[in-house]
Design a protein around this motif. Structure first.
Motif, PDB file in Angstrom:
ATOM      1  N   LEU A  49      20.250  22.593  36.870  1.00 45.40           N
ATOM      2  CA  LEU A  49      21.485  23.484  37.110  1.00 45.40           C
ATOM      3  C   LEU A  49      22.049  23.198  38.568  1.00 45.40           C
ATOM      4  N   LEU A  50      20.942  23.129  39.518  1.00 42.31           N
ATOM      5  CA  LEU A  50      21.308  23.023  40.845  1.00 42.31           C
ATOM      6  C   LEU A  50      21.735  21.735  41.119  1.00 42.31           C
ATOM      7  N   ASP A  51      21.267  20.566  40.365  1.00 35.95           N
ATOM      8  CA  ASP A  51      21.498  19.221  40.571  1.00 35.95           C
ATOM      9  C   ASP A  51      23.112  19.075  40.102  1.00 35.95           C
ATOM     10  N   GLU A  53      25.457  21.419  39.441  1.00 37.20           N
ATOM     11  CA  GLU A  53      26.552  22.187  40.107  1.00 37.20           C
ATOM     12  C   GLU A  53      26.640  22.393  41.646  1.00 37.20           C
ATOM     13  N   GLY A  54      25.546  21.847  42.251  1.00 38.65           N
ATOM     14  CA  GLY A  54      25.313  21.878  43.852  1.00 38.65           C
ATOM     15  C   GLY A  54      24.638  23.142  44.483  1.00 38.65           C
ATOM     16  N   GLN A  55      24.887  24.008  43.611  1.00 34.24           N
ATOM     17  CA  GLN A  55      24.118  25.455  44.010  1.00 34.24           C
ATOM     18  C   GLN A  55      24.551  26.267  43.049  1.00 34.24           C
ATOM     19  N   ALA A  56      23.615  27.358  43.058  1.00 30.42           N
ATOM     20  CA  ALA A  56      23.651  28.564  42.078  1.00 30.42           C
ATOM     21  C   ALA A  56      22.986  29.788  42.394  1.00 30.42           C
ATOM     22  N   THR A  57      23.604  30.960  42.146  1.00 29.24           N
ATOM     23  CA  THR A  57      22.924  32.168  42.317  1.00 29.24           C
ATOM     24  C   THR A  57      21.693  32.247  41.152  1.00 29.24           C
ATOM     25  N   ALA A  58      20.815  33.291  41.415  1.00 31.43           N
ATOM     26  CA  ALA A  58      19.856  33.595  40.119  1.00 31.43           C
ATOM     27  C   ALA A  58      20.659  34.084  38.984  1.00 31.43           C
ATOM     28  N   ARG A  60      23.591  33.183  38.104  1.00 29.99           N
ATOM     29  CA  ARG A  60      24.290  32.064  37.284  1.00 29.99           C
ATOM     30  C   ARG A  60      22.934  31.290  36.619  1.00 29.99           C
ATOM     31  N   CYS A  61      22.008  31.122  37.137  1.00 30.42           N
ATOM     32  CA  CYS A  61      20.867  30.522  36.509  1.00 30.42           C
ATOM     33  C   CYS A  61      20.231  31.297  35.275  1.00 30.42           C
ATOM     34  N   ALA A  62      20.415  32.535  35.288  1.00 29.54           N
ATOM     35  CA  ALA A  62      20.137  33.459  34.149  1.00 29.54           C
ATOM     36  C   ALA A  62      21.404  33.175  33.177  1.00 29.54           C
ATOM     37  N   GLU A  63      22.682  32.996  33.564  1.00 33.08           N
ATOM     38  CA  GLU A  63      23.595  32.713  32.416  1.00 33.08           C
ATOM     39  C   GLU A  63      23.419  31.603  31.732  1.00 33.08           C
ATOM     40  N   VAL A  64      22.937  30.642  32.429  1.00 32.95           N
ATOM     41  CA  VAL A  64      22.586  29.151  31.699  1.00 32.95           C
ATOM     42  C   VAL A  64      21.354  28.995  31.049  1.00 32.95           C
ATOM     43  N   THR A  65      20.463  29.596  31.581  1.00 28.54           N
ATOM     44  CA  THR A  65      18.973  29.417  30.654  1.00 28.54           C
ATOM     45  C   THR A  65      18.704  30.638  29.917  1.00 28.54           C
ATOM     46  N   GLY A  66      19.501  31.670  29.793  1.00 22.47           N
ATOM     47  CA  GLY A  66      19.019  32.827  28.845  1.00 22.47           C
ATOM     48  C   GLY A  66      17.897  33.662  29.525  1.00 22.47           C
ATOM     49  N   GLU A  67      17.544  33.412  30.723  1.00 19.66           N
ATOM     50  CA  GLU A  67      16.454  34.280  31.081  1.00 19.66           C
ATOM     51  C   GLU A  67      17.083  35.269  31.941  1.00 19.66           C
ATOM     52  N   SER A  68      16.053  36.177  32.423  1.00 19.99           N
ATOM     53  CA  SER A  68      16.392  37.575  33.135  1.00 19.99           C
ATOM     54  C   SER A  68      16.708  36.919  34.547  1.00 19.99           C
ATOM     55  N   PRO A  99      19.807  22.512  45.956  1.00 18.84           N
ATOM     56  CA  PRO A  99      18.255  21.678  46.032  1.00 18.84           C
ATOM     57  C   PRO A  99      18.123  20.979  47.253  1.00 18.84           C
ATOM     58  N   VAL A 100      16.974  20.680  47.630  1.00 22.22           N
ATOM     59  CA  VAL A 100      16.476  19.866  48.754  1.00 22.22           C
ATOM     60  C   VAL A 100      16.586  18.433  48.577  1.00 22.22           C
ATOM     61  N   GLY A 101      17.245  17.691  49.324  1.00 21.77           N
ATOM     62  CA  GLY A 101      17.316  16.121  49.060  1.00 21.77           C
ATOM     63  C   GLY A 101      18.117  15.876  47.865  1.00 21.77           C
TER      64      GLY A 101
END
Length: 243
Positions: A49-51, A53-58, A60-68, A99-101
Motif C-alpha cells: 500500500l505504501l509503495d 500510494e506513497g504514504q498512508a496512515t495506520a 488508511r492501512c486498516a481500511e485497505v487490509t481489513g485489520e484494526s 516507505p524507505v528507499g
C-alpha cells in the motif's frame, strides 16, 4: 485478512541498527532478523500500500487490509524499527508513514547461513500472496477490456544454464521494468490510457541431489516441447469466457 500479532516482536531489537537507505536505492539486507521482520502477510500488505500510494496512515492501512488500526499501527512501528518505513510529513493531526528507499531486497548470504531460512520464509509468503492476486485477476478477466487481456501473459520456460548465466538472467529480470521508473511517484510521466500493472517472476535452478547417481541427480526431464521452449497462457476475452 485477519493476522495475529507476533508476541515477541515488541521485545526483539535488531542485532544492529539498520543503515539508512538512499532515496533512490532499494533497502537491501542479508540480516536474518531484518528479513524475518518482513515475513508477515500484513506487513507485506502494508508495504504494498505504501509503495502504491506513497504514504498512508495506520487508519488508511486498516481500511485497505481489513485489520484494526491498532494492529496496523503496531506493524508500522515494527517496520520502522527494522528500517523499512519512516514517518512522513504530518498533515494536521494525521501521522502518515512512507516507505524507505525504492523497494526491498532480501539477499541470501553464505556467510550468514540463517539468511537462507529467513529468505525462504519470506519467499513463501510472497508466493502465496502473489498466487492469490493472480487467481483474483484470472477470476475477474471476463470483466476486463479486450485490449488489457490481450496485453497480459503468463509464461514459464525451462532451459540449461550456468550459474553465471542464471545470475545474468536474474539481473535482467529485476531490471526489466526500469523503463517505467518514476511513474508511481510522478503522474505526469504516465502516458494517456495507462493503468497500474504487475510483474511477478522467479528465476531458479532445478533441485540437484549430489548423492544421486547420474541423471537421477536431477528431476525428471520435461517433455520435448517444454525442454527448449516456453509455455504461454493467454486469457480469453469476455465473450469467449461466457460462451
Amino acid at each position: 485478512m485477519p493476522q495475529t500479532t507476533p508476541p515477541d516482536d515488541a521485545a526483539h531489537q535488531p542485532a544492529q541498527p539498520p543503515a539508512p537507505a538512499q532515496r533512490d536505492e532499494a533497502v537491501t539486507t542479508s540480516d536474518p532478523e531484518r528479513i524475518r521482520a518482513l515475513a508477515h502477510p500484513l506487513r507485506l500488505a502494508i508495504l504494498d500500500l505504501l509503495d502504491d500510494e506513497g504514504q498512508a496512515t495506520a487508519t488508511r492501512c486498516a481500511e485497505v487490509t481489513g485489520e484494526s488500526v491498532a494492529s496496523c499501527s503496531f506493524h508500522l512501528r515494527m517496520l520502522a524499527k527494522y528500517g523499512f518505513v519512516e514517518p512522513a510529513e504530518r498533515v494536521g493531526r494525521e501521522k502518515p508513514w512512507k516507505p524507505v528507499g525504492t523497494g526491498r531486497t532480501s539477499r541470501y548470504d553464505p556467510e550468514q547461513p540463517e539468511s537462507l531460512r529467513a529468505a525462504g520464509e519470506l519467499a513463501r509468503i510472497v508466493v502465496d500472496q502473489e498466487a492469490a492476486r493472480i487467481a483474483h485477476w484470472i477470476d475477474g478477466a471476463p470483466r476486463q477490456p479486450h485490449e488489457w487481456l490481450l496485453a497480459s501473459v503468463m509464461t514459464k520456460s525451462s532451459f540449461w544454464a550456468t550459474p553465471a548465466e542464471l545470475t545474468e538472467l536474474s539481473r535482467e529480470l529485476q531490471a526489466i521494468t526500469d523503463r517505467f521508473e518514476g511513474r508511481w511517484a510522478h503522474p505526469e510521466l504516465r502516458p494517456e490510457g495507462s493503468r497500474p500493472a504487475r510483474l511477478f517472476g522467479v528465476v531458479n535452478a532445478d533441485p540437484f541431489d549430489p548423492d544421486a547417481p547420474g541423471p537421477a541427480a536431477y528431476p525428471a526431464a520435461p517433455g520435448p516441447g517444454r525442454a527448449h521452449g516456453s509455455v504461454t497462457i493467454e486469457l480469453p476475452t469476455g465473450e469467449e469466457a461466457d460462451a
